[in-house]
Design a protein around this motif. Structure first.
Motif, PDB file in Angstrom:
ATOM      1  N   PRO A  41      21.149  67.509 -48.651  1.00 36.75           N
ATOM      2  CA  PRO A  41      20.143  68.245 -47.867  1.00 36.75           C
ATOM      3  C   PRO A  41      20.678  69.565 -47.334  1.00 36.75           C
ATOM      4  O   PRO A  41      21.792  69.632 -46.795  1.00 36.75           O
ATOM      5  CB  PRO A  41      19.816  67.264 -46.738  1.00 36.75           C
ATOM      6  N   ASN A  42      19.896  70.616 -47.534  1.00 41.55           N
ATOM      7  CA  ASN A  42      20.218  71.950 -47.026  1.00 41.55           C
ATOM      8  C   ASN A  42      21.526  72.495 -47.592  1.00 41.55           C
ATOM      9  O   ASN A  42      22.225  73.265 -46.927  1.00 41.55           O
ATOM     10  CB  ASN A  42      20.274  71.955 -45.495  1.00 41.55           C
ATOM     11  N   ARG A  43      21.849  72.099 -48.794  1.00 43.87           N
ATOM     12  CA  ARG A  43      23.062  72.581 -49.442  1.00 43.87           C
ATOM     13  C   ARG A  43      22.736  73.084 -50.842  1.00 43.87           C
ATOM     14  O   ARG A  43      21.689  72.804 -51.416  1.00 43.87           O
ATOM     15  CB  ARG A  43      24.082  71.443 -49.544  1.00 43.87           C
ATOM     16  N   GLY A  44      23.683  73.822 -51.416  1.00 47.41           N
ATOM     17  CA  GLY A  44      23.560  74.236 -52.809  1.00 47.41           C
ATOM     18  C   GLY A  44      23.886  73.087 -53.738  1.00 47.41           C
ATOM     19  O   GLY A  44      24.171  71.978 -53.304  1.00 47.41           O
ATOM     20  N   LEU A  45      23.837  73.355 -55.037  1.00 46.99           N
ATOM     21  CA  LEU A  45      24.135  72.327 -56.020  1.00 46.99           C
ATOM     22  C   LEU A  45      25.640  72.214 -56.233  1.00 46.99           C
ATOM     23  O   LEU A  45      26.344  73.223 -56.335  1.00 46.99           O
ATOM     24  CB  LEU A  45      23.473  72.662 -57.361  1.00 46.99           C
ATOM     25  N   GLN A  46      26.100  70.966 -56.324  1.00 48.76           N
ATOM     26  CA  GLN A  46      27.507  70.707 -56.611  1.00 48.76           C
ATOM     27  C   GLN A  46      27.636  70.073 -57.981  1.00 48.76           C
ATOM     28  O   GLN A  46      26.911  69.132 -58.301  1.00 48.76           O
ATOM     29  CB  GLN A  46      28.099  69.776 -55.555  1.00 48.76           C
ATOM     30  N   PHE A  47      28.561  70.567 -58.762  1.00 42.65           N
ATOM     31  CA  PHE A  47      28.811  70.046 -60.101  1.00 42.65           C
ATOM     32  C   PHE A  47      29.458  68.668 -60.005  1.00 42.65           C
ATOM     33  O   PHE A  47      30.413  68.468 -59.245  1.00 42.65           O
ATOM     34  CB  PHE A  47      29.718  71.012 -60.844  1.00 42.65           C
ATOM     35  N   LEU A  48      28.929  67.705 -60.776  1.00 46.00           N
ATOM     36  CA  LEU A  48      29.502  66.360 -60.807  1.00 46.00           C
ATOM     37  C   LEU A  48      30.319  66.109 -62.067  1.00 46.00           C
ATOM     38  O   LEU A  48      31.445  65.620 -61.986  1.00 46.00           O
ATOM     39  CB  LEU A  48      28.377  65.318 -60.755  1.00 46.00           C
ATOM     40  N   LEU A  49      29.720  66.377 -63.219  1.00 41.26           N
ATOM     41  CA  LEU A  49      30.398  66.107 -64.486  1.00 41.26           C
ATOM     42  C   LEU A  49      29.638  66.760 -65.625  1.00 41.26           C
ATOM     43  O   LEU A  49      28.498  67.196 -65.456  1.00 41.26           O
ATOM     44  CB  LEU A  49      30.524  64.596 -64.720  1.00 41.26           C
ATOM     45  N   LYS A  50      30.307  66.820 -66.782  1.00 42.16           N
ATOM     46  CA  LYS A  50      29.657  67.374 -67.956  1.00 42.16           C
ATOM     47  C   LYS A  50      30.152  66.678 -69.209  1.00 42.16           C
ATOM     48  O   LYS A  50      31.277  66.154 -69.255  1.00 42.16           O
ATOM     49  CB  LYS A  50      29.896  68.878 -68.057  1.00 42.16           C
ATOM     50  N   TYR A  51      29.295  66.697 -70.225  1.00 38.03           N
ATOM     51  CA  TYR A  51      29.656  66.245 -71.560  1.00 38.03           C
ATOM     52  C   TYR A  51      29.572  67.441 -72.497  1.00 38.03           C
ATOM     53  O   TYR A  51      28.527  68.090 -72.607  1.00 38.03           O
ATOM     54  CB  TYR A  51      28.732  65.136 -72.057  1.00 38.03           C
ATOM     55  N   ILE A  52      30.681  67.677 -73.186  1.00 36.68           N
ATOM     56  CA  ILE A  52      30.695  68.756 -74.180  1.00 36.68           C
ATOM     57  C   ILE A  52      30.890  68.147 -75.566  1.00 36.68           C
ATOM     58  O   ILE A  52      30.114  68.392 -76.487  1.00 36.68           O
ATOM     59  CB  ILE A  52      31.800  69.778 -73.886  1.00 36.68           C
ATOM     60  N   THR A  53      31.951  67.372 -75.709  1.00 40.18           N
ATOM     61  CA  THR A  53      32.247  66.705 -76.974  1.00 40.18           C
ATOM     62  C   THR A  53      33.255  65.599 -76.676  1.00 40.18           C
ATOM     63  O   THR A  53      33.786  65.507 -75.570  1.00 40.18           O
ATOM     64  CB  THR A  53      32.793  67.704 -78.003  1.00 40.18           C
ATOM     65  N   GLY A  54      33.502  64.736 -77.670  1.00 41.30           N
ATOM     66  CA  GLY A  54      34.528  63.724 -77.485  1.00 41.30           C
ATOM     67  C   GLY A  54      33.990  62.414 -76.963  1.00 41.30           C
ATOM     68  O   GLY A  54      32.895  61.971 -77.339  1.00 41.30           O
ATOM     69  N   ASP A  55      34.749  61.784 -76.083  1.00 42.08           N
ATOM     70  CA  ASP A  55      34.415  60.473 -75.550  1.00 42.08           C
ATOM     71  C   ASP A  55      33.019  60.480 -74.926  1.00 42.08           C
ATOM     72  O   ASP A  55      32.696  61.355 -74.107  1.00 42.08           O
ATOM     73  CB  ASP A  55      35.454  60.067 -74.504  1.00 42.08           C
TER      74      ASP A  55
END
Lengths: 116, 115
Positions: free
Chosen positions: A40-54
Motif C-alpha cells: 500500500p502506498n508504495r511503488g512496485l518491487q521486483f520479486l523474480l523473473k524467468y528468462i531461460t533455463g530452470d
C-alpha cells in the motif's frame, strides 16, 4: 497479440498455508516473465523473473514461480504465507519477438490477503 | 538493481495548474519510462523518456499534456499540464539498463490529487 491474464482479482489465504497467485500469458515469441509486488502506498518491487533455463525460479521473500510452457503459465507460489505478504501482485511479460523497446505487458493485478 | 527516487511523493493541485515530477536513478540506465496507475489497478504506460531526444508517447497520451525531459542517463521529469480532476492518479517512474532480459525497476510513485 501479447497479453497477460491474472484470473483472480483477489486471493484469500490463511497464514501458514501455501499460496498461489495465477498468471497466464500470450506472446508471439519467447516470453520473459516477471512478478512484482506493490505494498500500500508504495511503488512496485521486483520479486523474480524467468528468462531461460530452470522452469522453477526463486525470488525475494521466499517466493517462487514455475514457468509452464505448455500451459503458458507462470504462477507465483509460496509454501507458507505470512500476514506481511498481503499486497497487490502483478505479473508482466516481455515478448522477445516484438521490437518496441521491449515493453512490459502487465496483468490486471491480484490482491493477496493473508488472514491471521 | 537500480534505486529510483521521485519528488514529490504526493501533491494536491488546483485545476488548470501544472506539476513537474522528478525522477532520479542511482546509476546510468538506457531506458526510462513513465506510468500512470489508479489505486489498486494495473499500470498504463504514458511514454518512454529518450535521452537527448523527444519522448515516445503511447496512444492516448500527447506531449502537450505530458511533456517529458531526459537530460542525461540518470534523470527525467514528467510534467502534468493544465490539470483536471481526471489527472488524479499515481505517477510512477521506471528504469531499465538496456537488454531485453533486464529487470525494470520502479520509483515509489507520486500521488497526485487535482481539485
Amino acid at each position: 497479440a501479447q497479453s497477460v491474464a491474472q484470473p483472480e482479482d483477489q486471493v484469500n489465504v490463511a497464514e501458514g498455508n501455501p499460496l498461489t497467485v495465477k498468471c497466464t500469458y500470450s506472446v508471439s515469441g519467447n516470453p520473459y516473465l516477471f512478478w512484482y509486488v506493490q505494498y500500500p502506498n508504495r511503488g512496485l518491487q521486483f520479486l523474480l523473473k524467468y528468462i531461460t533455463g530452470d522452469n522453477l525460479v526463486k525470488g525475494s521473500y521466499g517466493f517462487e514461480a514455475e514457468f509452464n510452457k505448455s500451459q503458458t503459465s507462470f504462477h507465483l507460489k509460496k509454501p507458507s504465507a505470512l500476514v506481511s505478504d498481503s499486497a497487490l501482485y502483478f505479473c508482466a511479460v516481455r515478448d522477445d519477438w516484438v521490437d518496441s523497446n521491449y515493453q512490459l505487458i502487465w496483468g490486471a493485478g491480484t490482491k493477496l490477503i493473508i488472514k491471521p | 538493481s537500480a534505486v529510483i527516487s521521485q519528488k514529490p511523493s504526493r501533491d494536491i493541485c488546483q485545476r488548470g495548474t501544472s506539476l513537474t515530477i522528478q525522477c532520479q536513478v542511482d546509476s546510468q540506465v538506457t531506458m526510462m519510462f513513465w506510468y500512470r496507475q489508479q489505486p489498486g489497478q494495473s499500470l498504463t504506460l504514458i511514454a518512454t523518456a529518450n535521452q537527448g531526444s523527444e519522448a515516445t508517447y503511447e496512444s492516448g497520451f500527447v506531449i502537450d499534456k505530458f511533456p517529458i525531459s531526459r537530460p542525461n542517463l540518470t534523470f527525467s521529469t514528467l510534467t502534468v499540464s493544465n490539470m483536471s480532476p481526471e489527472d488524479s492518479s499515481i505517477y510512477l517512474c521506471s528504469a531499465r539498463r538496456q537488454g531485453r532480459t533486464d529487470t525494470q525497476y520502479f520509483g515509489p510513485g507520486t500521488r497526485l490529487t487535482v481539485l
